[in-house]
Scaffold this motif. Sequence first.
Motif, short mmCIF file in Angstrom:
data_model
loop_
_atom_site.label_atom_id
_atom_site.label_comp_id
_atom_site.label_asym_id
_atom_site.label_seq_id
_atom_site.Cartn_x
_atom_site.Cartn_y
_atom_site.Cartn_z
N ASP A 170 -11.16 28.81 -69.57
CA ASP A 170 -11.95 28.86 -68.35
C ASP A 170 -12.20 27.44 -67.88
N VAL A 171 -11.53 27.05 -66.81
CA VAL A 171 -11.73 25.75 -66.18
C VAL A 171 -12.40 26.02 -64.83
N ASP A 172 -13.43 25.25 -64.52
CA ASP A 172 -14.19 25.49 -63.29
C ASP A 172 -14.00 24.37 -62.28
N LEU A 173 -13.89 24.78 -61.00
CA LEU A 173 -13.83 23.86 -59.88
C LEU A 173 -15.25 23.63 -59.38
N HIS A 174 -15.61 22.37 -59.18
CA HIS A 174 -16.92 22.00 -58.65
C HIS A 174 -16.74 21.22 -57.36
N THR A 175 -17.53 21.57 -56.34
CA THR A 175 -17.50 20.88 -55.06
C THR A 175 -18.90 20.37 -54.76
N PHE A 176 -18.98 19.09 -54.39
CA PHE A 176 -20.24 18.50 -53.95
C PHE A 176 -20.08 18.21 -52.46
N GLU A 177 -20.77 19.01 -51.62
CA GLU A 177 -20.66 18.86 -50.17
C GLU A 177 -21.53 17.69 -49.69
N PRO A 178 -21.23 17.15 -48.48
CA PRO A 178 -21.97 15.99 -47.98
C PRO A 178 -23.48 16.22 -47.86
N GLY A 179 -23.90 17.43 -47.55
CA GLY A 179 -25.32 17.73 -47.39
C GLY A 179 -26.06 17.93 -48.69
N GLY A 180 -25.36 17.82 -49.82
CA GLY A 180 -26.00 17.92 -51.12
C GLY A 180 -25.75 19.22 -51.88
N ALA A 181 -25.13 20.21 -51.25
CA ALA A 181 -24.86 21.47 -51.96
C ALA A 181 -23.83 21.25 -53.06
N HIS A 182 -24.07 21.88 -54.20
CA HIS A 182 -23.14 21.86 -55.34
C HIS A 182 -22.59 23.28 -55.46
N VAL A 183 -21.32 23.44 -55.14
CA VAL A 183 -20.67 24.75 -55.12
C VAL A 183 -19.83 24.90 -56.38
N TYR A 184 -20.12 25.95 -57.17
CA TYR A 184 -19.36 26.27 -58.37
C TYR A 184 -19.69 27.70 -58.74
N PHE A 185 -19.19 28.19 -59.89
CA PHE A 185 -19.30 29.62 -60.22
C PHE A 185 -20.73 30.14 -60.16
N SER A 186 -21.71 29.34 -60.52
CA SER A 186 -23.10 29.78 -60.54
C SER A 186 -23.75 29.76 -59.16
N HIS A 187 -23.19 28.96 -58.25
CA HIS A 187 -23.66 28.85 -56.87
C HIS A 187 -22.44 28.82 -55.95
N PRO A 188 -21.82 29.98 -55.72
CA PRO A 188 -20.54 30.00 -55.01
C PRO A 188 -20.63 29.72 -53.51
N GLY A 189 -21.81 29.80 -52.91
CA GLY A 189 -21.94 29.54 -51.48
C GLY A 189 -22.62 28.21 -51.22
N GLY A 190 -22.00 27.39 -50.38
CA GLY A 190 -22.58 26.10 -50.02
C GLY A 190 -23.07 26.12 -48.59
N GLN A 191 -23.39 24.94 -48.06
CA GLN A 191 -23.81 24.81 -46.67
C GLN A 191 -22.60 24.88 -45.74
N VAL A 192 -21.45 24.46 -46.24
CA VAL A 192 -20.24 24.37 -45.43
C VAL A 192 -19.19 25.39 -45.84
N GLY A 193 -19.03 25.59 -47.14
CA GLY A 193 -17.94 26.43 -47.62
C GLY A 193 -18.35 27.27 -48.80
N ALA A 194 -17.35 27.81 -49.48
CA ALA A 194 -17.63 28.72 -50.59
C ALA A 194 -16.50 28.70 -51.61
N LEU A 195 -16.87 29.01 -52.83
CA LEU A 195 -15.92 29.27 -53.90
C LEU A 195 -15.66 30.77 -53.85
N ASP A 196 -14.49 31.17 -53.37
CA ASP A 196 -14.24 32.60 -53.21
C ASP A 196 -13.34 33.19 -54.29
N LEU A 197 -12.80 32.35 -55.17
CA LEU A 197 -12.05 32.83 -56.32
C LEU A 197 -12.50 32.05 -57.55
N ASP A 198 -12.85 32.76 -58.62
CA ASP A 198 -13.30 32.14 -59.87
C ASP A 198 -12.63 32.85 -61.02
N ASN A 199 -11.63 32.21 -61.62
CA ASN A 199 -10.90 32.81 -62.73
C ASN A 199 -11.50 32.32 -64.04
#
Length: 151
Positions: free
Chosen positions: A32-61
């Motif tokens: 299980d490898v996880d993708l993490h995104t840190f958006e400019p407004g401060g949102a941290h998008v990953y499996f535990s918080h899949p929705g951000g201010q700008v985008g979303a993690l829509d697939l989590d394997n």
Amino acid sequence: MAEQGLASLVTPNAAGSRGFFTTMLTWDGSGDVDLHTFEPGGAHVYFSHPGGQVGALDLDNTVANGPEHYYASCNTAQLQEGSYRFGINNYLGATGRTATVQVTFAQGGQPVTRELAVGAERATGGNHDPLPVLTVSVARDANGKFQATAH
């Protein structure tokens, strides 16, 4: 017998949403490898918080190979200028694997691909400090049109 087994395999549908830019993580085996995104407004998008201010993690394997998929909204009222930082975390059982992270852009252009070792298993310890992979910068040009570049 083996040919029968292979013929019965069905490729699963794993289609992610298309965004202003999309980032996809895959890896070469189990774990299980996880993708993490840190958006400019401060949102941290990953499996535990899949929705951000700008985008979303829509697939989590969580089993093997990926994909994990983040997309940034095409809605200009939602899209933010600034740096989108991407990282990965070997959450469980993927030590020795190689990860591939690819960014594609809605406005076209060459996709940007990075390959790296997933590193040691980090579980939740890597959730807030993932291995850095790349940054996507989003800015408006002189005509007010959004542009994105990866580096």
